[in-house]
Structure formats: C-alpha cells, structure tokens
Design a protein around this motif. Structure first.
Motif: not given
Lengths: 204, 253
Positions: B78, B83, B89, B92, B100
């Motif tokens: 995670t 964000v 998101a 990532l 996220v």
C-alpha cells in the motif's frame, strides 16, 4: 529452458505492475497487450483481477476480447484468471445483477455474509484437492467481497473458509482461476504460477 | 481462517527511508528496497510505504522507489501520502502499489474516494484517518489532517462511516495522541471504530512492544501497523507474530 512468454491482458485497472513482477519471479516473460490477435495466439495468457464484475466485463468488451478469452478457455489454451478475472468466468454476480459473465461456469458469485468484515482482506489458508496439478495447501492473500461456494462439475480446486466454505481457486486442464492474488501471495503464490507455467500441458 | 496481519510501515522521502517524530526532524534511515525485502523475509503480511516528500521532484523519486520495491516484494504493498487525484492513484498502481492510501485529500475532496473506488475497486482504497482526542475528553475524537497540523472538528466515528459509504475498503486508523509516544495504541478508539464500520481496520500509532499489537487485535483491529518497533531492530516481525500466536491470535506462519 527458454523463458515462456505470457500475454497479460492490459485491463487498464488494478495492480498490473504486481502481476508483471509476479510472472517474472515465477520465471515467465510477461508481455502487456490489448491486441486480440496476441491474446489469441500466445501460448500463455493472464486475465488479471480488476475492480468490479461489470468493470471486468466492460474492460474485455472495449478491447474486443470477450470471444477471444472465452475461446481460449474452451479450447484449453493455458490461461490464468485472477480475482475478478476468475469471477467473470461465471454466469453473473450479485455485485452487478443483470450483467452477463462469460458463462463458462454455470453458477453465480454471491456476497460474503454481512456479519463478516467485507472485503475479505488478508491471508487465509487454502486446502487443495489431491488431484490438483497447480494448487497446493498454504496461506494466500485475498481481497474479495464476492465468492463461489462450490467447485463446479468438471473442475478441481482449492477451498477456503470465511464465515463458511468458499472456492479459493479452480483448475481444469491448462486453465487456472484464482480468487486469491498469486502475484502477492509470497512464495506459495509464486509456486502456483510457476507450476502453471511448467507443468506439462495437456493437448489443446 | 483469515489471519490477523502485521504491517511494517516505511516513511519514504526522496527515495530514502526517513525517521522522525510526527514528521518533524526527519533523518535518513536507509534504503527502502533492502528494508522492504528484509521485512518480507521476517514474515510481514503487507507493507505500507508512506511518501512524506515535500516537493514534486522528491515525489517522482518516490515513484521510482515504489517500482524498485515492487520488483523484490511478493506481498501486498500500500502506498499513501500526497494522493490527490485518480491520476495520482493510477500512477502509484502502475508503479507497483496494490492499494492506495488517501488521507487529507479524502477530507478536502471526498468524491475522490468514490472515483478511485469506482475505477479500481473498494479493495484498492485505504482511507487513512488521523484521530486526535477532543479537548478535555477521553471518549471522543476529531479528525485531524495535514500531518496532524489541522483539526477539523469532525467526529472520527461518523467520518469513518462516511468514507466507507463512499467506497473505502479499509481504514488505516492512526491515533495522533499516541503516535511516536511508544505508549501503545489508543484501544478505546479502535473499539469504537471497529464496531462502527464493516470494513477491516488497521491500527496505527503508539506501538513499542508486541503486547501493544496483541491488545490492538483484542480491541477489534484486523491488522496492526508499526514503524519504529521494527526499524530500531528491537523486535523482528517474526518475534511479534510469535508473541501474537502464543496469545492465541491466528497469524500466518
């Protein structure tokens, strides 16, 4: 031994980087693709997990892959379906009533009991039937709110328990479908993918 | 049976692990890739990377860190910190996160929770809730944001229920009163939140001893997150999980 190329369907959602890294760890060479011809002709293909049942089906429809994936599975071409990728092999899901899945397995995905914490997030232990070629007992990582409860006729599989028994994974011939996430299930998950890549394939 | 999870947390800035109390006086604490791998080998069930970068350039380097960690890590990852949009998101996840974490942006723009959940699924959305005791109370908490610097006046229990309705699949619940104090998790807070929501709750803030993690699970947490207890080398993840197993808690061997 040459590295096996694995077509990974580019579903544009979800943890694709983890899937790619997981295949590399298992000894495969992942090729991210949305080309129906590549998906159809690749010896190995992976249908990764995505957000929801309807998003999984829409993703395949937009890429023109619904028939390609169905044909691969019906023709017993080595295919690994993960999480929602497995769920859309079914006829439908309580998650999106009225949305048709691929219908390869005649059953419907149902939500976990409301008394449980949902989604189920974390490591749970699975027990594989003796005849399984890819699946073994061990702890694997789940991230799901819906599940099947019975191993369908003609398939072998592994069961797990969360407020009652549910299907952790299914296999039939060269097809493997995991409700759990093998790509982030440590060594146990890696071994499942490795066996799927390495076990001698049955004729298509 | 679904096991309880032990989740080490790495605070990362500009590609390096950093340590400090409440994000003040950060100092270098090593290579995130080596530490991530080491935690997995010790038996960590997941890893959280909190990006505490201050500039865009540092944030870019953090994305590269996520990519490098992903290549060696075969447990869930995670990533949170900064964000603010669906694009953040997506970046990532593309770099290697499985989930996220959304914190301050969930408050400033609650629709972001729905947007990320609709695109990537609820199981992908961890809303980080920072809670501080209301003044002169020991049974009511308010939501704090911006690394604890701003009190919002919002009741934490109601906020947690609200973010779940919007699509949070998990709550990372940090006690701002306990964070960095080594005095154990805020158990009353954990009890209240885990009773109020149906999604998994991760306890965070205050752990210094395996007994603290055991208490948190007994108070209703589904997972326990800790940083300094592992960083300082005082306890390994394996030692903590053994203590939990001895206390009758189901953990992944």
């Amino acid at each position: 031994m040459t590295t096996k190329n694995v077509a990974v369907i580019h579903a544009r959602v979800g943890n694709l980087a983890s899937v790619l890294a997981g295949i590399r760890r298992a000894g495969g060479n992942p090729i991210l693709t949305e080309d129906p011809d590549v998906v159809a002709s690749s010896e190995f293909a992976i249908l990764p997990g995505v957000g929801s049942f309807v998003a999984g089906m829409l993703g395949l429809e937009e890429l023109g892959l619904v028939d390609v994936v169905r044909e691969r599975i019906c023709a017993n071409k080595p295919t690994l379906a993960v999480c929602v990728g497995m769920q859309i092999l079914f006829e439908g899901s309580e998650e999106n009533p009225g949305v048709e899945g691929l219908g390869i397995i005649p059953a419907t995905m149902k939500k976990f009991d409301a008394s449980l914490r949902v989604p189920q997030l974390g490591w749970n232990n699975i027990v594989a039937q003796n005849e399984c070629r890819y699946l073994n007992d061990g702890y694997v990582y789940f991230a799901n709110s819906y599940r099947a409860t019975e191993i369908p006729l003609g398939w072998k599989g592994a069961m797990c328990d969360y407020g009652g028994p549910f299907v952790a994974a299914l296999e039939r011939g060269n097809i493997l479908a995991c409700q759990f996430h093998p790509e982030i299930s440590g060594n146990v998950g890696m071994q499942v993918v490795r066996r799927w890549l390495d076990v001698e394939k049955q004729p298509c | 049976m679904l096991t309880k999870r032990v989740i080490p947390c790495l605070d990362v800035r500009d590609g390096r692990v950093v340590k400090g109390i409440k994000f003040q006086n950060l100092r270098d604490a090593g290579c995130p890739v080596a530490q991530a791998k080491s935690y997995e080998e010790q038996g960590a069930d997941e890893l959280v990377i909190l990006d505490v970068s201050a500039t865009l350039e540092e944030r870019e380097n953090s994305l590269e860190t996520v990519r490098r960690v992903r290549e060696v890590l075969s447990i869930p990852l995670t990533v949170g910190g900064g964000v603010r949009s669906v694009d953040n998101a997506a970046a990532l996840l593309e770099a290697g996160a499985d989930k996220v974490g959304i914190n301050t942006a969930a408050y400033n723009n609650p629709g972001l929770i729905n947007a990320v959940a609709e695109r990537f699924g609820n199981q992908c959305v961890v809303v980080a809730v920072d809670a501080a005791l209301c003044e002169n109370r020991d049974d009511a908490w308010e939501l704090v944001i911006e690394a604890g610097t701003k009190r919002t006046g919002h009741d934490v229990i109601a906020w947690c229920q609200h973010v779940v309705e919007r699509g949070a699949g998990e709550i990372l619940l940090t006690s701002w009163d306990r964070d960095g104090t080594r005095s154990g998790y805020d158990l009353a807070l954990l009890r209240e939140v885990s009773r109020a929501v149906g999604v998994p709750v991760i306890a965070s803030g205050g752990a210094a001893h395996p007994a603290h993690l055991i208490e948190a699970i007994r108070a209703g947490a589904d997972a326990v997150l800790a940083a300094s207890i592992f960083h300082d080398g005082e306890f390994t993840v394996g030692m903590v999980k053994n203590a939990m197993a001895d206390a009758g808690i189901e953990v992944r061997p």
